[in-house]
Design a protein around this motif. Sequence first.
Motif, mmCIF file in Angstrom:
data_model
loop_
_atom_site.group_PDB
_atom_site.id
_atom_site.type_symbol
_atom_site.label_atom_id
_atom_site.label_comp_id
_atom_site.label_asym_id
_atom_site.label_seq_id
_atom_site.Cartn_x
_atom_site.Cartn_y
_atom_site.Cartn_z
ATOM 1 N N ASP A 49 0.831 -1.207 0.000
ATOM 2 C CA ASP A 49 0.000 0.000 0.000
ATOM 3 C C ASP A 49 0.863 1.255 0.000
ATOM 4 O O ASP A 49 0.719 2.113 -0.861
ATOM 5 C CB ASP A 49 -0.941 0.019 1.207
ATOM 6 C CG ASP A 49 -2.018 -1.060 1.129
ATOM 7 O OD1 ASP A 49 -2.386 -1.468 0.006
ATOM 8 O OD2 ASP A 49 -2.493 -1.495 2.194
ATOM 9 N N GLU A 60 0.680 -0.979 5.612
ATOM 10 C CA GLU A 60 -0.405 -1.705 4.977
ATOM 11 C C GLU A 60 -1.713 -1.339 5.671
ATOM 12 O O GLU A 60 -1.769 -1.261 6.907
ATOM 13 C CB GLU A 60 -0.176 -3.212 5.077
ATOM 14 C CG GLU A 60 1.006 -3.710 4.275
ATOM 15 C CD GLU A 60 0.666 -3.867 2.813
ATOM 16 O OE1 GLU A 60 0.812 -2.862 2.078
ATOM 17 O OE2 GLU A 60 0.263 -4.947 2.404
ATOM 18 N N ASP A 62 -5.667 -2.442 6.149
ATOM 19 C CA ASP A 62 -6.507 -3.629 6.037
ATOM 20 C C ASP A 62 -7.968 -3.285 6.251
ATOM 21 O O ASP A 62 -8.320 -2.639 7.231
ATOM 22 C CB ASP A 62 -6.093 -4.688 7.059
ATOM 23 C CG ASP A 62 -4.656 -5.164 6.866
ATOM 24 O OD1 ASP A 62 -4.147 -5.056 5.739
ATOM 25 O OD2 ASP A 62 -4.063 -5.645 7.839
ATOM 26 N N HIS A 66 -9.650 -8.503 5.206
ATOM 27 C CA HIS A 66 -8.409 -9.043 5.750
ATOM 28 C C HIS A 66 -8.644 -9.915 6.972
ATOM 29 O O HIS A 66 -7.768 -10.688 7.344
ATOM 30 C CB HIS A 66 -7.425 -7.910 6.075
ATOM 31 C CG HIS A 66 -6.797 -7.342 4.852
ATOM 32 N ND1 HIS A 66 -5.610 -7.812 4.340
ATOM 33 C CD2 HIS A 66 -7.202 -6.371 4.011
ATOM 34 C CE1 HIS A 66 -5.310 -7.136 3.251
ATOM 35 N NE2 HIS A 66 -6.266 -6.254 3.020
ATOM 36 N N GLN A 69 -8.183 -13.353 5.836
ATOM 37 C CA GLN A 69 -6.902 -13.746 5.246
ATOM 38 C C GLN A 69 -5.731 -13.423 6.165
ATOM 39 O O GLN A 69 -4.656 -13.049 5.717
ATOM 40 C CB GLN A 69 -6.719 -13.091 3.879
ATOM 41 C CG GLN A 69 -6.682 -11.580 3.887
ATOM 42 C CD GLN A 69 -6.601 -11.013 2.482
ATOM 43 O OE1 GLN A 69 -7.363 -11.393 1.594
ATOM 44 N NE2 GLN A 69 -5.668 -10.098 2.270
ATOM 45 N N ASP A 73 -1.751 -12.652 5.252
ATOM 46 C CA ASP A 73 -1.152 -11.371 5.625
ATOM 47 C C ASP A 73 0.081 -11.582 6.501
ATOM 48 O O ASP A 73 1.090 -10.894 6.350
ATOM 49 C CB ASP A 73 -2.158 -10.483 6.351
ATOM 50 C CG ASP A 73 -3.200 -9.887 5.416
ATOM 51 O OD1 ASP A 73 -2.986 -9.923 4.189
ATOM 52 O OD2 ASP A 73 -4.216 -9.392 5.920
ATOM 53 N N THR A 77 3.822 -10.478 5.495
ATOM 54 C CA THR A 77 4.619 -9.632 6.380
ATOM 55 C C THR A 77 5.984 -10.262 6.647
ATOM 56 O O THR A 77 7.010 -9.586 6.582
ATOM 57 C CB THR A 77 3.867 -9.372 7.705
ATOM 58 O OG1 THR A 77 2.687 -8.624 7.415
ATOM 59 C CG2 THR A 77 4.723 -8.612 8.702
ATOM 60 N N ARG A 89 0.764 -2.482 10.147
ATOM 61 C CA ARG A 89 -0.580 -2.737 9.629
ATOM 62 C C ARG A 89 -1.596 -1.967 10.465
ATOM 63 O O ARG A 89 -1.523 -1.959 11.688
ATOM 64 C CB ARG A 89 -0.919 -4.228 9.692
ATOM 65 C CG ARG A 89 -0.158 -5.056 8.716
ATOM 66 C CD ARG A 89 -0.687 -6.505 8.684
ATOM 67 N NE ARG A 89 -0.117 -7.157 7.535
ATOM 68 C CZ ARG A 89 -0.592 -7.077 6.306
ATOM 69 N NH1 ARG A 89 -1.687 -6.394 6.083
ATOM 70 N NH2 ARG A 89 0.002 -7.682 5.308
ATOM 71 N N TRP A 91 -5.959 -1.031 10.574
ATOM 72 C CA TRP A 91 -7.296 -1.229 10.024
ATOM 73 C C TRP A 91 -7.749 0.075 9.388
ATOM 74 O O TRP A 91 -7.442 1.164 9.887
ATOM 75 C CB TRP A 91 -8.276 -1.657 11.118
ATOM 76 C CG TRP A 91 -8.000 -3.023 11.646
ATOM 77 C CD1 TRP A 91 -7.407 -3.338 12.829
ATOM 78 C CD2 TRP A 91 -8.286 -4.266 11.002
ATOM 79 N NE1 TRP A 91 -7.310 -4.694 12.955
ATOM 80 C CE2 TRP A 91 -7.840 -5.292 11.850
ATOM 81 C CE3 TRP A 91 -8.871 -4.603 9.777
ATOM 82 C CZ2 TRP A 91 -7.969 -6.643 11.522
ATOM 83 C CZ3 TRP A 91 -8.996 -5.950 9.453
ATOM 84 C CH2 TRP A 91 -8.559 -6.961 10.309
ATOM 85 N N ASN A 92 -8.486 -0.024 8.295
ATOM 86 C CA ASN A 92 -9.027 1.163 7.628
ATOM 87 C C ASN A 92 -9.772 2.054 8.625
ATOM 88 O O ASN A 92 -9.652 3.276 8.590
ATOM 89 C CB ASN A 92 -9.983 0.764 6.504
ATOM 90 C CG ASN A 92 -9.270 0.225 5.286
ATOM 91 O OD1 ASN A 92 -8.051 0.342 5.152
ATOM 92 N ND2 ASN A 92 -10.025 -0.377 4.387
#
Length: 126
Positions: A49, A60, A62, A66, A69, A73, A77, A89, A91-92
Amino acid sequence: MRRLHVDRSRQLRAGQTDAEQWLWYHLRGRRLQGWKFRRQHQIGRYIVDLVCPDAGLIVELDGGQHGDQLIYDEYRTLELEALGYKVLRFWNNDVLKNVEGVLEVILEALASPAPHPNPLPEGERE
């Protein structure tokens, strides 16, 4: 094969999520204390990303997909870390609701460089 990754990177940039767009707004053009970031950049066999090549830092984001997955991931990583990168990482939802907190974590990671992927054995260090 390289052309395929270039096309895929362009597709991903065009279809960014709201969280990716919001974080990119804060990182682009060296807005975060002068650090240069690239988005949807190929590293090895992956397109990440966001990456700050000078610091060896990958960010990244997620989304909900995600959650299904996590093993993929985690493997991804580990592979990126084996190439010498530090991977963060988020979260959005974290980016959308607390971008300042996310930026603070990124700044902390930028202050501590990624470990070398092939460190010298203990007795051989200077």
